[in-house]
Motif scaffolding. Structure first.
Motif, PDB file in Angstrom:
ATOM      1  N   ASN A 186      -5.080  -4.758  21.113  1.00  0.00           N
ATOM      2  CA  ASN A 186      -3.795  -5.098  20.511  1.00  0.00           C
ATOM      3  C   ASN A 186      -3.031  -6.027  21.452  1.00  0.00           C
ATOM      4  OD1 ASN A 186      -1.366  -5.245  19.199  1.00  0.00           O
ATOM      5  ND2 ASN A 186      -0.925  -3.050  19.277  1.00  0.00           N
TER       6      ASN A 186
ATOM      7  N   TYR B 297     -12.897  -6.307  14.318  1.00  0.00           N
ATOM      8  CA  TYR B 297     -12.424  -4.989  14.750  1.00  0.00           C
ATOM      9  C   TYR B 297     -11.045  -4.765  14.152  1.00  0.00           C
ATOM     10  CZ  TYR B 297     -16.006  -4.108  18.304  1.00  0.00           C
ATOM     11  OH  TYR B 297     -17.179  -3.845  18.969  1.00  0.00           O
ATOM     12  N   ALA B 298     -10.893  -3.683  13.411  1.00  0.00           N
ATOM     13  CA  ALA B 298      -9.601  -3.363  12.815  1.00  0.00           C
ATOM     14  C   ALA B 298      -8.784  -2.510  13.770  1.00  0.00           C
ATOM     15  CB  ALA B 298      -9.802  -2.619  11.493  1.00  0.00           C
ATOM     16  N   ALA B 299      -7.467  -2.565  13.603  1.00  0.00           N
ATOM     17  CA  ALA B 299      -6.573  -1.765  14.439  1.00  0.00           C
ATOM     18  C   ALA B 299      -6.916  -0.287  14.318  1.00  0.00           C
ATOM     19  CB  ALA B 299      -5.122  -2.005  14.039  1.00  0.00           C
TER      20      ALA B 299
ATOM     21  N   THR C 115     -10.481 -12.009  15.449  1.00  0.00           N
ATOM     22  CA  THR C 115     -11.043 -12.485  14.185  1.00  0.00           C
ATOM     23  C   THR C 115     -10.980 -11.437  13.078  1.00  0.00           C
ATOM     24  OG1 THR C 115     -13.263 -11.812  14.925  1.00  0.00           O
ATOM     25  CG2 THR C 115     -12.586 -14.100  15.344  1.00  0.00           C
ATOM     26  N   GLY C 116     -10.542 -10.220  13.415  1.00  0.00           N
ATOM     27  CA  GLY C 116     -10.410  -9.182  12.409  1.00  0.00           C
ATOM     28  C   GLY C 116     -11.661  -8.361  12.186  1.00  0.00           C
TER      29      GLY C 116
ATOM     30  N   TYR D  93     -10.896  -2.072  19.724  1.00  0.00           N
ATOM     31  CA  TYR D  93      -9.860  -2.998  19.259  1.00  0.00           C
ATOM     32  C   TYR D  93      -8.850  -3.263  20.368  1.00  0.00           C
ATOM     33  CZ  TYR D  93      -5.813  -4.795  16.708  1.00  0.00           C
ATOM     34  OH  TYR D  93      -4.744  -5.550  16.282  1.00  0.00           O
TER      35      TYR D  93
ATOM     36  N   SER E 185     -11.605  -8.645  17.929  1.00  0.00           N
ATOM     37  CA  SER E 185     -10.304  -8.138  17.485  1.00  0.00           C
ATOM     38  C   SER E 185      -9.476  -9.254  16.870  1.00  0.00           C
ATOM     39  CB  SER E 185      -9.551  -7.516  18.664  1.00  0.00           C
ATOM     40  OG  SER E 185     -10.271  -6.447  19.240  1.00  0.00           O
TER      41      SER E 185
END
Length: 538
Positions: free
Chosen positions: A252, A243-245, A240-241, A250, A238
């Motif tokens: 948060n 996994y996207a929101a 490192t991007g 993911y 998450s």
């Protein structure tokens, strides 16, 4: 119709010692790392207790999130509701393990009372009521249901019923506790992150089954180690991007950073509860389903811990204390009740840690962290695929424990196989049907068009609709697999002719605790004695 034939008039031969030992659960004693009375070192107990609570994080977070979403609660109020669940869980667990049945059972929110809660919310929403009104109505319904459960427990109703419940009834109830949860969204979601879920399951199996003899940490902390490792993997992906929101898995981190440091949680924090007859009856039905589930949990945890089956007095005090926990939950304003956690029973099966002391230490930790906003939000960041992995590993264990009760039953007798089969199938099929109906109100609409319920359409007694009561009660109980299976098995096992020996009641009674194996807390305070080890204990 009698449920026994004339062979019961003949004195049955005593059970051999080897059969007595097998019934008592000697093999479970070998499996248990820490028995009910054992007290591991404090630091170890803290981590073990925390592990017990992590296994039920899915329910502890899911129930308040579902309620808050349905009521339209603001984000800051939702965080407070989650904290309230933790505080209630800590207090109720301490009460149950100290003053109640004294089994190592974590107490917390119940899905059995979630269904009527959502029905109540729907009714209020249709009339334009806001979340403030909804939570007060839920409080009132939960309080009354809790008081009713106190009477059910301490008046000995469940203990009396226990005399008519043998392995043929208990086995489907426990099995359905696990089997009925196979469809939870944390496992079956169409957007499931299967490799993250699979990683969690793989790690639990690796630590608890393959590496458990190599290092004591793997044997004691398989769930905690698996959950932390899987969470760290998800956190890295998450951050490192990768996994996207919005995608499964993911995490948060902003929700933790923006959380309130301290949450003010206290009784009647939302205001004075409101009491509406029809809402109370719906919640009462959910409470009855919860009682049946807890009855199965008591036998399951005793089996896991290598103890004899709980006697009537222990059952009564457990249910009565759960009623007190429900009442306390209502006063604190969870909008939901309090019951024994099935996930906790599954954790005992995986870790071998059945210590009451460990669960009490975990309860104290949860009680304090419930007031810390950062902790609640941190726990809420555990992705659903990881929670689903925990469920997949534990619920199957619970189902297997339920089926193991059938070792006491003569499965060569057709009546026994018939009862078990129909109870299991009904416990899966009827809740599936109820799920397709679309809710209690839709079920009531369907009943209104069928004879003889057409006679009750439009009828009200003291402002309460008898048809509404019948529909809500039937829908809630019918939506609970262990309640359906237990009722079917109970009725058939007590009406279809069969001897006590072939029904497993002879052996069942032999492995049940003696009357003085459990003492109410006021007797223990009076003489300073603890309970004697139950038959088959370690």
């Amino acid at each position: 119709m009698s449920n026994e034939d004339n062979t019961d008039d003949v004195d049955e031969p005593p059970i051999p010692e080897e059969a007595r030992a097998a019934a008592g659960g000697a093999e479970q004693s070998d499996f248990v790392e820490y028995g009910i009375e054992d007290k591991p070192p404090l630091l170890e107990s803290i981590f073990l207790g925390f592990q017990h609570y992590l296994t039920m994080v899915g329910a502890t977070i899911a129930i308040p999130l579902v309620l808050a979403g349905a009521m339209g609660m603001p984000a800051d109020v939702t965080a407070k509701l989650i904290g309230t669940f933790f505080v209630v869980s800590g207090v109720a667990t301490l009460a149950q393990t100290t003053l109640g049945n004294r089994y190592p059972l974590v107490q917390g929110g119940t899905f059995s009372m979630l269904a009527p809660a959502l029905a109540i919310i729907g009714v209020i929403a249709s009339s334009g009521g806001g979340w403030e009104t909804m939570i007060l109505e839920l409080q009132g319904a939960v309080i009354v249901a809790g008081i009713a459960e106190i009477f059910i427990g301490y008046l000995g109703i469940m203990g009396w019923l226990k005399r008519h419940m043998g392995p043929i009834v208990i086995a489907p109830v426990i099995a359905l506790i696990g089997l009925a949860l196979f469809s939870v969204p944390q496992i079956t979601s169409a957007t499931q992150n299967w490799w993250l879920l699979g990683l969690t399951v793989l790690l639990i199996v690796l630590f608890s089954q393959y590496l458990n003899n190599y290092n004591r940490a793997f044997r004691l902390f398989p769930v905690l180690l698996a959950l932390v490792a899987a969470w760290l993997v998800a956190a890295v992906l998450s951050f490192t991007g990768i996994y996207a929101a919005g995608t499964a898995g993911y995490i948060n981190f902003d929700t933790v950073a923006n959380a309130d440091p301290i949450l003010a949680i206290y009784p009647l924090q939302w205001g004075m509860p409101q009491f509406t007859g029809s809402f109370i009856i719906g919640m009462f039905a959910g409470m009855l389903a919860s009682v049946i589930e807890s009855f199965g949990d008591y036998h399951s945890v005793a089996r896991m811990a290598g103890k004899g089956a709980p006697n009537a007095q222990r059952v009564n005090h457990g249910i009565g204390m759960e009623g007190i926990g429900n009442t306390f939950a209502g006063l604190m304003g969870t909008g939901n009740g309090s019951t024994s956690y099935t996930e906790n029973v599954g954790a005992i099966g995986i870790t071998g840690v059945a210590s009451r002391y460990v669960v009490q230490i975990g309860a104290i930790v949860m009680l304090f962290v419930g007031f810390v906003g950062y902790f609640g939000q941190l726990v809420a960041t555990i992705p659903n695929p990881i929670v689903g992995g925990l469920f997949l590993a534990m619920f199957g264990q619970i189902a297997a424990v339920g089926l193991s009760q059938l070792k006491f039953v003569d499965l060569d007798k057709n009546r026994n196989v018939f009862i078990i089969g129909i109870a299991l199938f009904a416990g899966l099929a009827i809740p599936a049907y109820m799920g397709n109906v679309g809710g209690a109100s839709a079920f009531q609409t369907g009943l209104a068009g069928e004879f003889p319920f057409t006679l009750l359409e439009g009828v009200e007694v003291a402002g309460v609709s008898p048809l509404g009561i019948i529909a809500t009660t039937t829908f809630v109980i019918g939506s609970t697999g262990m309640a359906v299976g237990g009722i079917v098995a109970f009725v058939l096992d007590n009406t279809i002719p069969g001897t006590r020996e072939e029904r497993g009641l002879t052996t069942w009674e032999d492995i049940t605790e003696d009357a003085d194996d459990f003492k109410p807390f006021w007797e223990r305070m009076g003489d300073g004695d603890d309970e004697r080890p139950a038959p088959g204990g370690d």
